[in-house]
Motif scaffolding. Structure first.
Motif, PDB file in Angstrom:
ATOM      1  N   VAL A  20      30.145  57.169  52.035  1.00 56.45           N
ATOM      2  CA  VAL A  20      29.567  56.043  52.498  1.00 56.45           C
ATOM      3  C   VAL A  20      28.584  56.707  53.513  1.00 56.45           C
ATOM      4  O   VAL A  20      29.055  57.211  54.569  1.00 56.45           O
ATOM      5  CB  VAL A  20      30.488  55.206  53.278  1.00 56.45           C
ATOM      6  N   TYR A  21      27.271  56.602  53.448  1.00 57.31           N
ATOM      7  CA  TYR A  21      26.456  57.055  54.180  1.00 57.31           C
ATOM      8  C   TYR A  21      26.185  56.157  55.585  1.00 57.31           C
ATOM      9  O   TYR A  21      26.118  55.113  55.331  1.00 57.31           O
ATOM     10  CB  TYR A  21      24.964  57.308  53.598  1.00 57.31           C
ATOM     11  N   ASP A  59      34.826  57.940  52.645  1.00 56.95           N
ATOM     12  CA  ASP A  59      34.415  59.079  53.126  1.00 56.95           C
ATOM     13  C   ASP A  59      33.147  58.883  53.958  1.00 56.95           C
ATOM     14  O   ASP A  59      32.076  58.980  53.448  1.00 56.95           O
ATOM     15  CB  ASP A  59      34.454  60.520  52.442  1.00 56.95           C
ATOM     16  N   TYR A  60      33.229  58.648  55.396  1.00 57.15           N
ATOM     17  CA  TYR A  60      32.145  58.488  56.057  1.00 57.15           C
ATOM     18  C   TYR A  60      30.980  59.535  56.381  1.00 57.15           C
ATOM     19  O   TYR A  60      31.785  60.680  56.830  1.00 57.15           O
ATOM     20  CB  TYR A  60      32.166  57.619  57.379  1.00 57.15           C
ATOM     21  N   TYR A  61      29.726  59.778  55.933  1.00 55.77           N
ATOM     22  CA  TYR A  61      29.062  60.797  55.773  1.00 55.77           C
ATOM     23  C   TYR A  61      27.938  60.470  56.680  1.00 55.77           C
ATOM     24  O   TYR A  61      26.961  59.577  56.593  1.00 55.77           O
ATOM     25  CB  TYR A  61      28.943  61.459  54.707  1.00 55.77           C
ATOM     26  N   GLU A  62      27.551  61.295  57.831  1.00 56.63           N
ATOM     27  CA  GLU A  62      26.594  61.007  58.603  1.00 56.63           C
ATOM     28  C   GLU A  62      25.298  61.571  58.352  1.00 56.63           C
ATOM     29  O   GLU A  62      25.061  62.712  57.952  1.00 56.63           O
ATOM     30  CB  GLU A  62      26.719  61.433  60.028  1.00 56.63           C
ATOM     31  N   LYS A  63      24.132  60.616  58.003  1.00 56.01           N
ATOM     32  CA  LYS A  63      22.977  61.071  57.748  1.00 56.01           C
ATOM     33  C   LYS A  63      22.013  60.198  58.922  1.00 56.01           C
ATOM     34  O   LYS A  63      21.459  59.361  58.716  1.00 56.01           O
ATOM     35  CB  LYS A  63      22.328  60.275  56.387  1.00 56.01           C
ATOM     36  N   GLN A  69      20.330  53.517  52.733  1.00 54.83           N
ATOM     37  CA  GLN A  69      19.979  52.523  51.973  1.00 54.83           C
ATOM     38  C   GLN A  69      21.281  51.590  51.758  1.00 54.83           C
ATOM     39  O   GLN A  69      22.425  52.219  51.523  1.00 54.83           O
ATOM     40  CB  GLN A  69      19.622  53.116  50.464  1.00 54.83           C
ATOM     41  N   SER A  70      21.079  50.465  51.712  1.00 57.35           N
ATOM     42  CA  SER A  70      22.381  49.532  51.620  1.00 57.35           C
ATOM     43  C   SER A  70      22.789  49.775  50.276  1.00 57.35           C
ATOM     44  O   SER A  70      22.424  49.631  49.302  1.00 57.35           O
ATOM     45  CB  SER A  70      21.673  47.889  51.982  1.00 57.35           C
ATOM     46  N   PRO A 122      27.588  48.248  60.418  1.00 57.82           N
ATOM     47  CA  PRO A 122      26.461  48.703  61.456  1.00 57.82           C
ATOM     48  C   PRO A 122      25.362  49.287  60.742  1.00 57.82           C
ATOM     49  O   PRO A 122      24.188  49.244  61.320  1.00 57.82           O
ATOM     50  CB  PRO A 122      27.266  49.756  62.143  1.00 57.82           C
ATOM     51  N   ASP A 123      25.198  49.846  59.626  1.00 55.96           N
ATOM     52  CA  ASP A 123      24.276  50.120  58.857  1.00 55.96           C
ATOM     53  C   ASP A 123      23.459  49.430  57.649  1.00 55.96           C
ATOM     54  O   ASP A 123      22.674  49.811  56.656  1.00 55.96           O
ATOM     55  CB  ASP A 123      24.363  51.738  58.020  1.00 55.96           C
TER      56      ASP A 123
END
Length: 137
Positions: A20-21, A59-63, A69-70, A122-123
């Motif tokens: 999950v970006y 798995d949250y992945y930071e970009k 993109q939703s 939040p994104d």
């Protein structure tokens, strides 16, 4: 080859994890964990996991340097925990909707004999909680 052999074409396929970006992996992982009543795991490389308890991990992945993109993520929650999810959304001031287009604020739906609601993380990912899976033909 037997049907349970992992090389068998009839072996069960299941989702293990998905990335999950997020612009801030800690904020987003803590958000969904709090709303769903779960816990955030320890970082694993660049990922911050949230175990859903059914063998699947977000798995949250930071970009940080790219727009996020939703995406849509749907979660089955037990009927007896649904109200608690809605209460947690209200407590943190997140509006939930009965529909995926977010046109019916503060309402839940009654699809497939269950209850469901949509909300943004939040994104801007379109999150869905529901007590019954979709009925497919």
């Amino acid at each position: 080859m037997t049907p349970h052999d992992s090389a068998s074409p009839t072996a069960t396929v299941r989702l293990d994890h998905t990335a999950v970006y997020a612009s801030d992996r800690y904020l987003s992982a803590e958000f969904i964990a709090a709303i769903l009543g779960l816990e955030v795991g320890k970082p694993f490389g660049p990922f911050l996991p949230v175990d859903l308890g059914n063998g699947v991990t977000l798995d949250y992945y930071e970009k940080r340097d790219e727009p996020i993109q939703s995406q849509h993520y749907a979660f089955i929650v037990p009927e007896d925990r649904f109200d608690a999810v809605i209460d947690r959304l209200e407590t943190v001031g997140v509006t939930y909707y009965a529909d995926p287009a977010h046109t019916e604020p503060g309402r839940v739906n009654g699809l497939f004999g269950g209850r469901g609601a949509y909300f943004a993380d939040p994104d801007g990912h379109n999150m869905e909680v529901m007590t019954r899976p979709y009925v497919r033909p």
